[in-house]
Design a protein around this motif. Structure first.
Motif, PDB file in Angstrom:
ATOM      1  N   HIS A 179       0.875  -1.179   0.000  1.00  0.00           N
ATOM      2  CA  HIS A 179       0.000   0.000   0.000  1.00  0.00           C
ATOM      3  C   HIS A 179       0.913   1.230   0.000  1.00  0.00           C
ATOM      4  N   PHE A 180       0.957   1.922  -1.133  1.00  0.00           N
ATOM      5  CA  PHE A 180       1.833   3.079  -1.320  1.00  0.00           C
ATOM      6  C   PHE A 180       1.104   4.363  -0.939  1.00  0.00           C
ATOM      7  N   LEU A 181       1.792   5.232  -0.214  1.00  0.00           N
ATOM      8  CA  LEU A 181       1.324   6.596  -0.019  1.00  0.00           C
ATOM      9  C   LEU A 181       2.157   7.484  -0.924  1.00  0.00           C
ATOM     10  N   LEU A 182       1.555   7.945  -2.007  1.00  0.00           N
ATOM     11  CA  LEU A 182       2.235   8.753  -3.016  1.00  0.00           C
ATOM     12  C   LEU A 182       2.130  10.226  -2.636  1.00  0.00           C
ATOM     13  N   ILE A 183       3.280  10.899  -2.547  1.00  0.00           N
ATOM     14  CA  ILE A 183       3.348  12.261  -2.012  1.00  0.00           C
ATOM     15  C   ILE A 183       3.780  13.245  -3.090  1.00  0.00           C
ATOM     16  N   ASP A 184       3.050  14.382  -3.159  1.00  0.00           N
ATOM     17  CA  ASP A 184       3.431  15.477  -4.057  1.00  0.00           C
ATOM     18  C   ASP A 184       3.154  16.791  -3.347  1.00  0.00           C
ATOM     19  N   ASP A 185       3.597  17.900  -3.958  1.00  0.00           N
ATOM     20  CA  ASP A 185       3.366  19.202  -3.321  1.00  0.00           C
ATOM     21  C   ASP A 185       1.955  19.724  -3.603  1.00  0.00           C
ATOM     22  N   VAL A 186       1.598  19.885  -4.888  1.00  0.00           N
ATOM     23  CA  VAL A 186       0.283  20.446  -5.234  1.00  0.00           C
ATOM     24  C   VAL A 186      -0.423  19.526  -6.225  1.00  0.00           C
ATOM     25  N   PHE A 187      -1.670  19.229  -5.955  1.00  0.00           N
ATOM     26  CA  PHE A 187      -2.512  18.487  -6.898  1.00  0.00           C
ATOM     27  C   PHE A 187      -3.276  19.508  -7.724  1.00  0.00           C
ATOM     28  N   THR A 188      -3.026  19.511  -9.034  1.00  0.00           N
ATOM     29  CA  THR A 188      -3.732  20.440  -9.923  1.00  0.00           C
ATOM     30  C   THR A 188      -4.617  19.634 -10.879  1.00  0.00           C
ATOM     31  N   THR A 189      -4.088  19.241 -12.018  1.00  0.00           N
ATOM     32  CA  THR A 189      -4.869  18.458 -12.983  1.00  0.00           C
ATOM     33  C   THR A 189      -4.915  16.979 -12.622  1.00  0.00           C
ATOM     34  N   GLY A 190      -3.951  16.515 -11.844  1.00  0.00           N
ATOM     35  CA  GLY A 190      -3.864  15.097 -11.527  1.00  0.00           C
ATOM     36  C   GLY A 190      -3.049  14.292 -12.518  1.00  0.00           C
ATOM     37  N   ASN A 191      -2.490  14.949 -13.539  1.00  0.00           N
ATOM     38  CA  ASN A 191      -1.718  14.234 -14.555  1.00  0.00           C
ATOM     39  C   ASN A 191      -0.537  13.460 -13.964  1.00  0.00           C
ATOM     40  N   THR A 192       0.194  14.106 -13.082  1.00  0.00           N
ATOM     41  CA  THR A 192       1.363  13.460 -12.490  1.00  0.00           C
ATOM     42  C   THR A 192       0.962  12.241 -11.677  1.00  0.00           C
ATOM     43  N   MET A 193      -0.004  12.417 -10.779  1.00  0.00           N
ATOM     44  CA  MET A 193      -0.466  11.312  -9.943  1.00  0.00           C
ATOM     45  C   MET A 193      -0.997  10.166 -10.793  1.00  0.00           C
ATOM     46  N   ASN A 194      -1.731  10.507 -11.834  1.00  0.00           N
ATOM     47  CA  ASN A 194      -2.326   9.495 -12.700  1.00  0.00           C
ATOM     48  C   ASN A 194      -1.244   8.643 -13.368  1.00  0.00           C
ATOM     49  N   ALA A 195      -0.230   9.319 -13.915  1.00  0.00           N
ATOM     50  CA  ALA A 195       0.838   8.596 -14.602  1.00  0.00           C
ATOM     51  C   ALA A 195       1.587   7.667 -13.658  1.00  0.00           C
ATOM     52  N   ILE A 196       1.892   8.171 -12.459  1.00  0.00           N
ATOM     53  CA  ILE A 196       2.637   7.355 -11.496  1.00  0.00           C
ATOM     54  C   ILE A 196       1.777   6.225 -10.954  1.00  0.00           C
ATOM     55  N   ALA A 197       0.520   6.536 -10.644  1.00  0.00           N
ATOM     56  CA  ALA A 197      -0.364   5.511 -10.069  1.00  0.00           C
ATOM     57  C   ALA A 197      -0.467   4.291 -10.962  1.00  0.00           C
TER      58      ALA A 197
END
Length: 217
Positions: A179-197
């Motif tokens: 179970h990964f907790l993926l950390i970033d500074d700001v969630f805007t469009t979600g593109n980054t999170m989506n690609a990594i997820a």
């Protein structure tokens, strides 16, 4: 001591002299728009992520607003060589985030491309995640994610161009059933999170939760 007298620490917002370990004064702190999410319950960020990828839980510390203090804080961390801000934000997060159930197994942070890392000198998420890792007793795997393409800073793009950006991430090792907790500074469009997820979820036994310093929504 002499430097503290000559160059005292000042509130990021109102310029009042404050303790060397603080970021803002008490009055300005009260003006920060903190988001009171419960990690294990439904919230706006989690619902946004659900449209992009399967998610367990989500937490955002602050609301990101263009003319607000949250924006100043994030910019100090990312563009003003103030890595210490990450530790302060982590301590604020620790006060507000509790794992009632479903505690993650590992913390992973969005990586910088080596060129950007060299230019900035640090990944703005590492001290933040290291502080959380120590407090929560959850390992922080700094090397698990790799950014394969060099991109312009998101802050220099308008939202329409952010949506067009194609990210290219990969994982450096096979981790199964985590179970990964993926950390970033700001969630805007979600593109980054989506690609990594979706990279992490190539292993169907893995799960994803999200933690961001600020939510731009």
């Amino acid at each position: 001591m002499l430097l503290d007298l000559l160059f005292p620490n000042r509130c990021l917002h109102c310029n009042q002299i404050i303790s060397k370990d603080d970021l803002v004064c008490e009055i300005c702190f009260s003006h920060i728009n903190f988001l009171h999410y419960n990690f294990s319950e439904e919230n706006e960020l989690k619902n946004r992520c659900k449209l992009l990828f399967p998610i367990e839980n989500a937490f955002a510390l602050m609301q990101f607003e263009e003319e607000a203090l949250s924006r100043k804080i994030i910019h100090q961390l990312k563009y003003r060589s103030q890595e210490k801000v990450g530790e302060i934000l982590a301590n604020w997060t620790i006060e507000k985030l509790r794992f009632d159930t479903n505690k993650p197994d590992v913390l992973v942070t969005v990586p910088l491309h080596p060129k950007k890392l060299k230019k900035r000198g640090y990944n703005q998420l590492h001290l933040f995640a290291d502080t959380l890792s120590k407090n929560w007793d959850i390992p922080h795997n700094k090397e698990f994610l790799k950014r394969n393409t060099y991109q312009k800073a998101q802050a220099t793009k308008d939202k329409s161009h952010r949506l067009e950006t194609q990210y290219n991430f990969s994982t450096t090792e096979n981790m199964d059933g985590k179970h990964f907790l993926l950390i970033d500074d700001v969630f805007t469009t979600g593109n980054t999170m989506n690609a990594i997820a979706w990279e992490i979820l190539k292993n169907k036994n893995n799960k994803i939760s999200i933690l961001v310093m600020a939510y731009d929504g």
